[in-house]
Write a protein that holds these residues in place. Sequence first.
Motif, PDB file in Angstrom:
ATOM      1  N   LEU C  68       1.023  -1.150   0.084  1.00  0.00           N
ATOM      2  CA  LEU C  68      -0.189   0.074   0.042  1.00  0.00           C
ATOM      3  C   LEU C  68       0.964   1.355  -0.173  1.00  0.00           C
ATOM      4  N   ALA C  69       1.880   1.428   0.817  1.00  0.00           N
ATOM      5  CA  ALA C  69       2.848   2.353   0.990  1.00  0.00           C
ATOM      6  C   ALA C  69       3.575   2.796  -0.388  1.00  0.00           C
ATOM      7  N   SER C  70       3.604   1.751  -1.150  1.00  0.00           N
ATOM      8  CA  SER C  70       4.428   1.909  -2.429  1.00  0.00           C
ATOM      9  C   SER C  70       3.656   2.577  -3.524  1.00  0.00           C
ATOM     10  N   PHE C  71       2.422   2.568  -3.398  1.00  0.00           N
ATOM     11  CA  PHE C  71       1.396   2.938  -4.285  1.00  0.00           C
ATOM     12  C   PHE C  71       0.296   3.860  -3.712  1.00  0.00           C
ATOM     13  N   GLN C 193      -3.536  -9.902 -15.403  1.00  0.00           N
ATOM     14  CA  GLN C 193      -4.825  -9.781 -16.332  1.00  0.00           C
ATOM     15  C   GLN C 193      -5.947  -9.162 -16.064  1.00  0.00           C
ATOM     16  N   ALA C 194      -6.072  -9.282 -14.582  1.00  0.00           N
ATOM     17  CA  ALA C 194      -7.281  -8.572 -14.025  1.00  0.00           C
ATOM     18  C   ALA C 194      -7.222  -7.088 -13.811  1.00  0.00           C
ATOM     19  N   GLY C 195      -6.043  -6.661 -13.799  1.00  0.00           N
ATOM     20  CA  GLY C 195      -5.691  -5.363 -13.392  1.00  0.00           C
ATOM     21  C   GLY C 195      -5.099  -4.895 -12.045  1.00  0.00           C
ATOM     22  N   VAL C 196      -4.586  -6.156 -11.524  1.00  0.00           N
ATOM     23  CA  VAL C 196      -3.896  -6.127 -10.159  1.00  0.00           C
ATOM     24  C   VAL C 196      -2.480  -5.505 -10.455  1.00  0.00           C
ATOM     25  N   ASP C 197      -2.163  -4.405  -9.672  1.00  0.00           N
ATOM     26  CA  ASP C 197      -0.922  -4.146  -9.797  1.00  0.00           C
ATOM     27  C   ASP C 197       0.413  -4.396  -8.803  1.00  0.00           C
ATOM     28  N   VAL C 198      -0.076  -4.884  -7.533  1.00  0.00           N
ATOM     29  CA  VAL C 198       0.656  -5.394  -6.722  1.00  0.00           C
ATOM     30  C   VAL C 198      -0.003  -6.468  -5.840  1.00  0.00           C
ATOM     31  N   LEU C 199       0.605  -7.710  -5.764  1.00  0.00           N
ATOM     32  CA  LEU C 199       0.081  -8.728  -5.145  1.00  0.00           C
ATOM     33  C   LEU C 199       0.822  -9.147  -3.807  1.00  0.00           C
ATOM     34  N   VAL C 215       4.717  -9.181  -5.005  1.00  0.00           N
ATOM     35  CA  VAL C 215       5.071  -9.274  -6.479  1.00  0.00           C
ATOM     36  C   VAL C 215       4.392  -7.921  -7.108  1.00  0.00           C
ATOM     37  N   ILE C 216       5.072  -6.881  -7.661  1.00  0.00           N
ATOM     38  CA  ILE C 216       4.891  -5.613  -8.138  1.00  0.00           C
ATOM     39  C   ILE C 216       4.964  -5.838  -9.618  1.00  0.00           C
TER      40      ILE C 216
END
Lengths: 340, 340, 340, 340
Positions: C68-71, C193-199, C215-216
């Motif tokens: 969260l902090a990175s985005f 593929q669904a639009g996730v930016d960071v996992l 995973v970024i």
Amino acid sequence: MFFASDNTAPCPPEVLAALAAANDGYARGYGADPLTARATEMLREVLNAPQAVVHLVATGTAANALSLASFCPPWGAVFCHTHAHIAEDECGAPEFFTHGAKLVHVGGAHGRMAPAALAHALANTGESGVHGVQRGMVSLTNVTEAGTVYSAAETTALATLAKAKGLPVHLDGARFANAVVATGATPAALTAQAGVDVLSFGGTKNGLMGVEAVVIFAPDKGWEFELRRKRAGHLVSKSRYLAAQMVAMLEQGRWLAWAAQANAMAALLAEGLAARGISLGHPVDANILFPHWEPGTSARLRAAGAQFYDAPAPEGREGARLVTSWATTEADVAGFLAAL
Amino acid sequence: MFFASDNTAPCPPEVLAALAAANDGYARGYGADPLTARATEMLREVLNAPQAVVHLVATGTAANALSLASFCPPWGAVFCHTHAHIAEDECGAPEFFTHGAKLVHVGGAHGRMAPAALAHALANTGESGVHGVQRGMVSLTNVTEAGTVYSAAETTALATLAKAKGLPVHLDGARFANAVVATGATPAALTAQAGVDVLSFGGTKNGLMGVEAVVIFAPDKGWEFELRRKRAGHLVSKSRYLAAQMVAMLEQGRWLAWAAQANAMAALLAEGLAARGISLGHPVDANILFPHWEPGTSARLRAAGAQFYDAPAPEGREGARLVTSWATTEADVAGFLAAL
Amino acid sequence: MFFASDNTAPCPPEVLAALAAANDGYARGYGADPLTARATEMLREVLNAPQAVVHLVATGTAANALSLASFCPPWGAVFCHTHAHIAEDECGAPEFFTHGAKLVHVGGAHGRMAPAALAHALANTGESGVHGVQRGMVSLTNVTEAGTVYSAAETTALATLAKAKGLPVHLDGARFANAVVATGATPAALTAQAGVDVLSFGGTKNGLMGVEAVVIFAPDKGWEFELRRKRAGHLVSKSRYLAAQMVAMLEQGRWLAWAAQANAMAALLAEGLAARGISLGHPVDANILFPHWEPGTSARLRAAGAQFYDAPAPEGREGARLVTSWATTEADVAGFLAAL
Amino acid sequence: MFFASDNTAPCPPEVLAALAAANDGYARGYGADPLTARATEMLREVLNAPQAVVHLVATGTAANALSLASFCPPWGAVFCHTHAHIAEDECGAPEFFTHGAKLVHVGGAHGRMAPAALAHALANTGESGVHGVQRGMVSLTNVTEAGTVYSAAETTALATLAKAKGLPVHLDGARFANAVVATGATPAALTAQAGVDVLSFGGTKNGLMGVEAVVIFAPDKGWEFELRRKRAGHLVSKSRYLAAQMVAMLEQGRWLAWAAQANAMAALLAEGLAARGISLGHPVDANILFPHWEPGTSARLRAAGAQFYDAPAPEGREGARLVTSWATTEADVAGFLAAL
């Protein structure tokens, strides 16, 4: 016909006169001047709190956020109304100053926390040990953002719920003068006697250029507050110019007179709206009105020179927010109603 | 004989007059008023920076800390002089606003960063990968805390070192007017043309009640700055009262006239001290003097009514800090020298 | 009969074996070892994201809060489900790491954000200019705290709402393996593929001692993430011991096999409960069940040796939360049902 | 010939054995398991501190930064050696966890704070009222970053200076075992009896996979520490796997045996270097050496398979840093010296 906000009005002439008088010769900086001492003394008298710590700042957001930070740890929850100023209008200042405390929203009609809702929130926070945020403090607002007020008894009831959990209580009194006038209660009855530990005592919306006082009824927090204020860039060097305004407002009961004028003009406006069959979103306790009128009305009024903000309204109606101030005149009200 | 600080003096009458003039009718809040627009426009003209973003705040600490936070990440190092105001006199405001950036102290005689010392600090920071803080930005001060100035060339030299590492440059200009007067350089030559990215443009020490401008020469940082300012409680609602003062100061070149008077009185004082064989800790470039006199002198002067702060001195001497302002008169200087 | 949490189970023997194998000779620290490179490579393959940045940390809270902090900036709003782990179970870690971002709670049945509720929250945040917090990012959880899952299509739908406002999307995948098994979707379909930016890619609840991967998918955030991780004390020196576990889990598809076992045992348990007429608070998509049974049942089961947590239940019923893991056996389920 | 760091070595076999033994059946999470209780009990015994609060974390940076944050307010100064790990190797973690406290660098030869330098820094900080940061706490390191140690008397002397100003004392004991071995002092004599309030007790550099203990001798800080740890993502769910390692290290005095081996190998190496006329930058008290040899030597040694880091050296010499560990053998040392 300026009803946009109580911060768009000019200042009463006494404020300018006080500044001019204060501008005489040299004065020590950072609050060590006689006017700052005088403002402190007057606020203690007004609030019947001879031991209170008093500090001046230039904005209400600073007053609120510094107050919260001085009483609530970073892992604490601040219980406030869903539509509190600290929740909606300070761009996260409470989170910034507290280093990340969490605002827990408490519902209630007309901008007032419902005691049952506060009790529920208090009961359901901090119950999962180290995994969740802890109960931190309760923050009330009087006059509320909906223009309603808490009586002394209502304030006491909410503060008592806080105290039962060992929590300190903050009161956002950006329009505290209007609340005192509206309730008829003493300032002390709405604050320390009700269980309030720290008060943001508003001056700006009541006619000053930009002066608020933080009144801390628990004096041992004073030094921490001073460090937080300095560190936040809110310790002004030429404190005399803030203090002079505060003194001018408190002298001769002007703070209540100015608020009384604002409240009276709101009541007059409310009466006129009622006479025209226009309903209101909230009771008009103080100096804010939320009329719901026929769609198109707002545009028509603005064309006639009225200034105000839009506000939500029920389906089929159009909402507005009208705010009166010390400077609102009967002619302003009459003009507005005529344009309506 | 008030030489304690340039923030103990009263304001010039033009400031009061401007406030009175500004107090006319209603004005939109939060900077959307014509006077704030006018202040912005004037600052852009003065600095020859038509694209610059300008925002007003009430204190120098806020101006500095918000400037740093807008350009330096939490893991960045801010390179500043060991005795910079941000290092010694803001109770950690830079660390608070930046969320923990690290101030790296750079030495240099007479309050001025030595280019070699800055180069050394830049070379030795951020060289251990993820383990150490990264290079963040460089912060200069002009007039320095020692009362000396950087010329345009000196500013450019330091900024060039910063740029070579890709770093933005901040200038703490709490006494910027005095620096402009002292150097004879144009405001632009001391700022954007030298490589400064963000400027704290002082008003308070030069005669205003409490107004500073942050001038951001990189316009894309404007919105972030606004959010940080609001979040820090430094967005004032009645911006016209800050703006009116700034406009009054900038009109008719008053800002330079006031600073010139302060500088001239300091020079006169320095001359008198020299005539009495009293040495000074630093060159008197602007409006601050650090005399080293015989022990006992300070007490004698204070007994005669002089006000000033103590300062360090070499063994066997007694140190003082004297600050002049727009309000200092030749009679003040003569009186002080006579008491000496 | 241990159903308290998937973090109370022992680790599969392959994890211990991998640690023993990794403990051979010297290895460079801080992630510069071959096993960490191997874990990175395997995660990129699993997620079909050859450019992704991968970093290991020891806890799910760290993975989430650093993501969260990175985005999300300090003045941003993080939209998450009311009962998300980041909202209820991390003691304010998101607020700490982001320096005060605000979690905006979004409702929805069974732990899943309702798209309409997210759309409403997105539409009503950040609409008051500088006065309110800005839209920051959206954080989803799959498997949710209610034990339900989002399909690839549902994830895409929510992410699309975020993207329409220009917001990045985080996925808390503490039980991501269980979600992959439950949905039958590919890991990529549920993430990039669904639009996730960071996992936050979970390992601990799936059988590891304490290893999660961030995973970024937007590689330009990698360095900032590394600095934040180090600064938060989450860069481990002996990274090989985290990496070895992650590799062991990913090899031979064990991560899905372990999750499949957990899901299957939950399904078996759900079947047994249904057969006994016991209703459930939420659908059993993965490895968590929320039975509502007769009051007194929990005590009876615990007396028989079962371990689990209480959970809310409707009036007249008693609620429990049961969690299965890779280690849950058919015998455990049968024993539990027998005790019931 | 691996002398790069004590964190590149493998773990002693007892650590792996302990993990395997701990991996038996179910265990309650978040530190409520018997192994965590056992680790706490053993640390209390080792430190002769029956009331101490003990918490495990995975990294030394977390141990240090959480310790500082629990004792030093955001406006406090942390006095530490110029080259302390918290000052140079944690990317600002202390500033992050403390919300912006300021590290004040204290000089002294060979990585040790000079008492006079600490006294001077203590005397010159916090003397300007609200304008400067306040004295916060003192942080020592033993073994220092220069590989030297403080005796019990030296620790007491520094702590006494801190106590005279009312300050708490932190000890970064990432290599505490090596310090105990080197000084021959009891663990208590180097900590609580000397005036230390909170200790980072290292395990990782002494052979564990990644386990440190924070030992708080002032038990009333325990709950705050737990909240800060959780909030920082440093509360691990499967605490048994950290605790098992710590217990294995403390059992049968292994922690001292491992450190003794490291120290002995460093002494052997130092002897060999001296015999070859190679000078050292610092005394070799524990397990770190800083040889200054002929330029070109490092490349030659690396070509022969040696691993180590470069370090500063005087003009005309080449510097290196060599670190031994529990795993260093006499053959390693002999091989290195032969290659030399």
